[in-house]
Scaffold this active site. Structure first.
Site, mmCIF file in Angstrom:
data_model
loop_
_atom_site.group_PDB
_atom_site.id
_atom_site.type_symbol
_atom_site.label_atom_id
_atom_site.label_comp_id
_atom_site.label_asym_id
_atom_site.label_seq_id
_atom_site.Cartn_x
_atom_site.Cartn_y
_atom_site.Cartn_z
ATOM 1 C CE LYS A 54 -12.566 7.156 -18.583
ATOM 2 N NZ LYS A 54 -12.895 7.980 -17.626
ATOM 3 N NE ARG B 5 -2.904 0.482 3.560
ATOM 4 C CZ ARG B 5 -2.144 0.823 4.959
ATOM 5 N NH1 ARG B 5 -1.350 1.759 5.027
ATOM 6 N NH2 ARG B 5 -2.172 -0.383 5.154
ATOM 7 C CE1 TYR C 14 -17.996 10.380 -15.755
ATOM 8 C CE2 TYR C 14 -16.334 10.530 -13.803
ATOM 9 C CZ TYR C 14 -17.411 10.029 -14.997
ATOM 10 O OH TYR C 14 -17.933 8.781 -14.577
ATOM 11 C CG ASP D 118 -9.368 15.579 -15.389
ATOM 12 O OD1 ASP D 118 -8.993 15.071 -15.876
ATOM 13 O OD2 ASP D 118 -10.441 14.861 -14.517
#
Ligand code: P1T
Length: 382
Positions: free
Chosen positions: A196, A47, A99, A171
């Site tokens: 993406k 982690r 978005y 973004d």
């Protein structure tokens, strides 16, 4: 400094020291053995840091011209980590065209934790500056915006941020680091939905933050480890592999999208085409200045604006698959009003231009003749 393609293929990676394997191994392990308490080779627990993720984070920093990158389990998890650096009472100004999931995170999760969000048309710099007050802590933009393909002048936003001592974040999902590097234009943070174009093959969900500020990077790394929304090593491997062809894929995405936009603009049943590469696009000049090319995304509306017509087109395509997401090698089509942007109230959606017949295309890298034929037969069905 190496150029983009060389960085995409090599940055952050080196042949495996144990075996010489040219590809970064998938370190599928949760933990790392210590020789005595606290004595280890830089990795303790996955982690906190995992070698496959570490290689990817170094690569992401290099291709986005940053010094630090942090990978998260999704684009929204990356945004979530960034929002955790603020305190109740802090205000964030966001572009109004964004978005739907980002809008939902802002208004339905963080608003109830005391953050205040303002949404503004970002090219209207006067309205933006009017909203700034002592509580304003971040300006958030997407460019190109999802799904209206507006282009925001990143340098101007960065200047306003610097002048007022406010963090600025872009973004950069729609452009990808190949087409645009917002850190070079002066902003503080770049956020990606890696899902993406960067990963590029519709087989990974991941996000990242890239920046140059060491103190903020340490704060974000603390949140990444403390809250734990990290990607697994397999996904990091797939992303590293995807990035090796990012520059080549983006060239074809751009070439195909421009041809699709040119085809649609002359179609008698098509009303508006939103693609920043068209000279008729209102932000074509700034797109040309700040981007290397215009990207693989476009949106269009149908004459008469009937939802029924949009649904007919969307269920008639044979190569474009009707699906959420974007940026993979295969072409996708979507209906923002009922899919990706359904979380935005209808009145707000309409103000943004998300009308009933708006169709969004993620133009893939198939053969352009086949893509155009597919759209032609689907639009003929109306
Ligand atoms: O899906 P995720 O990896 O969590 O990324 C969220 C996200 C953030 N920013 C932008 C600009 C995005 O487009 C997305 C995700 N978008 C879609 C799934 C979509 O179809 O638009």
């Amino acid at each position: 400094m190496n150029k983009f393609g060389t960085k995409a293929i090599h940055a952050g990676t080196h042949p495996d020291s144990a075996t010489g394997a040219i590809m970064t191994p998938i370190y599928q392990t949760s933990t790392f053995v210590q020789s005595s308490p606290g004595e280890h080779k830089g990795y303790e627990y996955s982690r906190t840091l995992n070698p496959t993720r570490h290689a990817l984070e170094k690569n992401l920093a290099a291709i986005e011209n940053g010094t630090h990158a942090l990978a998260f389990s999704s684009g929204l998890a990356a945004m979530d980590a960034l929002l955790k650096t603020f305190k109740p009472g802090d205000e964030i100004i966001s572009s109004c065209d964004l978005y739907g999931g980002s809008y939902r995170l802002f208004t339905q999760v963080y608003a109830s934790w005391g953050l205040k969000f303002h949404f503004v048309e970002m090219n209207d710099l006067l309205s933006l500056e009017e909203l700034i007050n002592d509580q304003t802590k971040m300006i958030w933009i997407e460019t190109p915006t999802n799904p209206m393909m507006n282009i925001i002048d990143v340098k101007k936003i960065a200047e306003i941020g610097r002048k007022n001592n406010i963090r600025t974040a872009v973004d950069n999902t729609f452009a990808s680091p190949y087409l645009q590097n917002p850190l070079d234009l002066g902003v503080d943070l770049v956020i990606h939905s890696i899902t993406k174009f960067i990963a590029g093959h519709s087989d990974v969900v991941m996000g990242a933050i890239v920046l140059k500020n060491q103190t903020l990077a340490e704060q974000l790394a603390f949140i990444q480890n403390s809250c734990g929304a990290v990607p697994g090593p397999q996904d990091c491997f797939l992303t590293l592999r995807g990035i090796k062809t990012l520059h080549v894929r983006m060239e074809r995405h751009c070439e195909n999208a421009m041809k699709v936009a040119q085809y649609l603009i002359s179609h008698p049943k098509v009303d508006n085409v939103y693609y920043p590469g068209l000279s008729t696009h209102p932000n074509n000049k700034i797109a040309t200045e700040q981007m290397r090319n215009y990207g693989g995304m476009l949106s269009f509306t149908l004459k008469g604006d009937k939802i029924h017509d949009a649904k007919t087109v969307l269920s008639s395509t044979k190569i474009f698959s009707l699906a959420e997401s974007l940026g993979g090698v295969e072409s996708l089509c979507g209906h923002p009003a009922t899919m990706t942007h359904a979380a935005i109230p209808k009145t707000e959606r309409k103000k943004m231009g998300i009308v009933d017949s708006l169709i969004r295309l993620s133009v893939g890298i198939e053969d352009i003749e086949d893509l155009i034929k597919d759209l032609e037969q689907a639009i003929e069905k109306i």
